[in-house]
Design a protein around this motif. Sequence first.
Motif, mmCIF file in Angstrom:
data_model
loop_
_atom_site.group_PDB
_atom_site.id
_atom_site.type_symbol
_atom_site.label_atom_id
_atom_site.label_comp_id
_atom_site.label_asym_id
_atom_site.label_seq_id
_atom_site.Cartn_x
_atom_site.Cartn_y
_atom_site.Cartn_z
ATOM 1 N N CYS A 30 92.833 41.207 -46.253
ATOM 2 C CA CYS A 30 92.135 39.940 -46.493
ATOM 3 C C CYS A 30 92.796 38.741 -45.819
ATOM 4 C CB CYS A 30 92.037 39.669 -47.997
ATOM 5 S SG CYS A 30 91.153 40.929 -48.936
ATOM 6 N N MET A 31 93.637 38.967 -44.841
ATOM 7 C CA MET A 31 94.392 37.853 -44.276
ATOM 8 C C MET A 31 93.515 36.848 -43.526
ATOM 9 S SD MET A 31 97.434 38.198 -45.423
ATOM 10 C CE MET A 31 96.604 38.847 -46.902
ATOM 11 N N ASP A 32 92.362 37.279 -43.020
ATOM 12 C CA ASP A 32 91.480 36.339 -42.317
ATOM 13 C C ASP A 32 91.047 35.192 -43.224
ATOM 14 O OD1 ASP A 32 91.653 37.720 -39.985
ATOM 15 O OD2 ASP A 32 89.684 38.681 -40.128
ATOM 16 N N ALA A 33 90.878 35.483 -44.505
ATOM 17 C CA ALA A 33 90.433 34.446 -45.444
ATOM 18 C C ALA A 33 91.492 33.372 -45.648
ATOM 19 C CB ALA A 33 90.072 35.080 -46.787
ATOM 20 N N TYR A 34 92.735 33.674 -45.272
ATOM 21 C CA TYR A 34 93.839 32.744 -45.519
ATOM 22 C C TYR A 34 94.486 32.259 -44.222
ATOM 23 C CZ TYR A 34 93.260 34.593 -50.210
ATOM 24 O OH TYR A 34 92.725 34.965 -51.422
ATOM 25 N N ARG A 35 93.779 32.416 -43.118
ATOM 26 C CA ARG A 35 94.359 32.079 -41.819
ATOM 27 C C ARG A 35 94.914 30.658 -41.790
ATOM 28 N NH1 ARG A 35 90.137 32.693 -39.131
ATOM 29 N NH2 ARG A 35 90.370 34.896 -38.616
ATOM 30 N N ASP A 36 94.193 29.717 -42.392
ATOM 31 C CA ASP A 36 94.605 28.313 -42.359
ATOM 32 C C ASP A 36 95.237 27.846 -43.666
ATOM 33 O OD1 ASP A 36 93.559 28.059 -39.748
ATOM 34 O OD2 ASP A 36 91.541 27.759 -40.560
ATOM 35 N N HIS A 37 95.469 28.760 -44.579
ATOM 36 C CA HIS A 37 96.044 28.387 -45.875
ATOM 37 C C HIS A 37 97.554 28.166 -45.717
ATOM 38 C CE1 HIS A 37 97.109 28.496 -50.126
ATOM 39 N NE2 HIS A 37 95.814 28.497 -50.439
ATOM 40 N N PRO A 38 98.097 27.111 -46.314
ATOM 41 C CA PRO A 38 99.540 26.862 -46.195
ATOM 42 C C PRO A 38 100.397 28.040 -46.654
ATOM 43 C CG PRO A 38 98.437 24.950 -47.132
ATOM 44 C CD PRO A 38 97.411 26.037 -47.056
ATOM 45 N N ALA A 39 99.931 28.770 -47.674
ATOM 46 C CA ALA A 39 100.718 29.905 -48.171
ATOM 47 C C ALA A 39 100.772 31.031 -47.145
ATOM 48 C CB ALA A 39 100.138 30.419 -49.488
ATOM 49 N N ARG A 40 99.694 31.192 -46.377
ATOM 50 C CA ARG A 40 99.692 32.204 -45.314
ATOM 51 C C ARG A 40 100.569 31.753 -44.151
ATOM 52 N NH1 ARG A 40 100.621 36.666 -43.593
ATOM 53 N NH2 ARG A 40 99.598 37.412 -41.698
ATOM 54 N N GLN A 41 100.445 30.497 -43.788
ATOM 55 C CA GLN A 41 101.254 29.972 -42.690
ATOM 56 C C GLN A 41 102.741 29.997 -43.046
ATOM 57 O OE1 GLN A 41 99.417 26.133 -42.119
ATOM 58 N NE2 GLN A 41 97.757 26.964 -40.856
ATOM 59 N N ARG A 42 103.029 29.772 -44.319
ATOM 60 C CA ARG A 42 104.427 29.829 -44.762
ATOM 61 C C ARG A 42 104.970 31.257 -44.604
ATOM 62 N NH1 ARG A 42 103.464 27.934 -49.341
ATOM 63 N NH2 ARG A 42 103.616 25.788 -48.617
ATOM 64 N N ALA A 43 104.123 32.243 -44.873
ATOM 65 C CA ALA A 43 104.554 33.640 -44.756
ATOM 66 C C ALA A 43 104.812 34.024 -43.303
ATOM 67 C CB ALA A 43 103.509 34.563 -45.372
ATOM 68 N N THR A 44 103.900 33.648 -42.418
ATOM 69 C CA THR A 44 104.082 34.001 -41.005
ATOM 70 C C THR A 44 105.231 33.222 -40.378
ATOM 71 O OG1 THR A 44 102.421 32.361 -40.334
ATOM 72 C CG2 THR A 44 101.661 34.620 -40.723
ATOM 73 N N GLY A 45 105.557 32.074 -40.970
ATOM 74 C CA GLY A 45 106.635 31.254 -40.431
ATOM 75 C C GLY A 45 107.991 31.531 -41.036
ATOM 76 N N ALA A 46 108.059 32.494 -41.953
ATOM 77 C CA ALA A 46 109.349 32.817 -42.576
ATOM 78 C C ALA A 46 110.331 33.310 -41.520
ATOM 79 C CB ALA A 46 109.162 33.878 -43.658
ATOM 80 N N GLU A 47 111.586 33.019 -41.743
ATOM 81 C CA GLU A 47 112.626 33.420 -40.798
ATOM 82 C C GLU A 47 112.644 34.940 -40.646
ATOM 83 O OE1 GLU A 47 117.517 33.157 -40.368
ATOM 84 O OE2 GLU A 47 116.447 31.971 -41.886
ATOM 85 N N LYS A 48 112.636 35.404 -39.410
ATOM 86 C CA LYS A 48 112.610 36.838 -39.137
ATOM 87 C C LYS A 48 113.941 37.477 -39.520
ATOM 88 C CE LYS A 48 108.473 36.712 -37.284
ATOM 89 N NZ LYS A 48 108.178 35.288 -37.581
ATOM 90 N N SER A 49 113.841 38.578 -40.249
ATOM 91 C CA SER A 49 115.040 39.302 -40.651
ATOM 92 C C SER A 49 115.665 39.990 -39.440
ATOM 93 C CB SER A 49 114.690 40.344 -41.715
ATOM 94 O OG SER A 49 115.815 41.094 -42.084
ATOM 95 N N GLU A 50 116.980 39.985 -39.383
ATOM 96 C CA GLU A 50 117.667 40.611 -38.248
ATOM 97 C C GLU A 50 117.467 42.120 -38.230
ATOM 98 O OE1 GLU A 50 121.747 39.511 -38.241
ATOM 99 O OE2 GLU A 50 121.351 37.373 -37.893
ATOM 100 N N LYS A 51 117.326 42.726 -39.403
ATOM 101 C CA LYS A 51 117.155 44.174 -39.467
ATOM 102 C C LYS A 51 116.158 44.517 -40.561
ATOM 103 C CE LYS A 51 119.668 48.557 -39.846
ATOM 104 N NZ LYS A 51 120.994 49.202 -40.052
ATOM 105 N N LEU A 52 115.089 45.201 -40.175
ATOM 106 C CA LEU A 52 114.078 45.622 -41.135
ATOM 107 C C LEU A 52 114.406 47.016 -41.662
ATOM 108 C CD1 LEU A 52 110.824 44.548 -39.249
ATOM 109 C CD2 LEU A 52 111.841 43.404 -41.225
#
Length: 458
Positions: A110-132
């Motif tokens: 359901c991510m398309d429904a939240y493309r412009d939502h601040p909570a979605r943008q906050r998730a995609t903008g989270a600092e990338k982990s060095e090791k997954l």
Amino acid sequence: MFRTISINPFRLFVVCLLLGGTNDLAAQTTMEVRLRSQHESSQSPVGFESTIDRQAWDASETAIIVCDVWDYHHCLNAVRRIEEFAPRLNQVLQAARKQGVTIIHAPSDCMDAYRDHPARQRATGAEKSEKLPADIETWCSQIPSEESANYPIDQSDGGEDDDPVEHAAWAKKLESLGRNPQMPWKKQTEMLTIDPVVDYVSDRGDEVWNILQQHEIENVILVGVHTNMCVLGRPFGLRQMVKADKNVVLMRDMTDTMYNPKSWPYVSHFEGTRRIIDHIERYVCPTISSDQIIGGSEFRFAGDSGKPEPKQAAGDPHREWTVVSVPTQTPDSSPSVQWFRCVVRIPNDWTRQTIRLNFQHSGGLQAWINGNKLAIDDDKSFVVAAADVTPDDANLLVVRAATGAIRVTPMLRSGKQSLSLAGKWQTRIGDDPAYRNIPLPAKFGAGSDIVFAPKPNR
């Protein structure tokens, strides 16, 4: 040089109140939780005893992941149950948020429904982990602690427990709303508040992991649906969190299962949920309950008596799929035709070469993967077409044995790599063509006790 300061007693009183208030606020960031687990016990009639582990969690090191609490579902009764517990769940989220708990909303697909939502943008903008963590972006059908366990319910029919007439009417309504009756969800239910200032929205394992690491989260609470499918298996679900060494728990009264009482073990829907919770507490992780966050008592559905139902005997292979060890031998009384099925996780790199299923001989055997019949090559091996496989995911392997048995160890091979399929399978007596597949992908429909996967390289 020191200077004498005159202090107004009233002002001193106010300062003390403020300091006391600050201490009270600090105290509120500590969450007192009671983790319930089950351990084997010869003293218990069911073979397990519950134990409680009291822990104090720092709210700032705690996250709640809300799994798949969608706006619509193909099962009408599932929608009704979500509507029943969602108001309580929203109270839990509000209270936890005020304490400083990180809230991650994870409505899959359901991510398309939240493309412009601040909570979605906050998730995609989270600092990338060095090791997954390994495989954090994929579904997980089993963890090592489940390998010896027998899965407690049969969900291979999809778990829908609707009245057939109501279900047909519901499907028509979904169509009239422009929804796909099989996958009608487009967003999370509006009954749950997504705070645009502090919450997150993501359905990806890597993104959720980035959020957890950014906030230095150690404690993870899973809520939502459905316990026996997505809550356990999603990339952000219980199994992956266990594998990643998070202190993860299920909130057992803020969830529901996909289980149809017409399937084994033929108990009520709510008893089916309890048996999945038992499985989780014994083999996956502890559980907590919503009253530990908001007070009161545990939530219970209106139709749930709360009384445990008697344990059923082992299944009858003439009536339902039952667990059997492969390779196996045919008793004299065995019928001429018997079906076997298991789940195999096939790594993506295996699909770059020809995948073969070997039985040493293929006489009297037929095989299907994900409902697709396998051809036999000149070496008398079954050939698995790459197009029929879902890489890095669960694939349903079904074998029809005209002689009623699989007498040798099946082997899955790709180049120099191989996977032994000796162990627990399910079997069914009879000759119904419907046995060659199930109505939904294997990752949703299969139990954890018939899963085979290559061991990761160390």
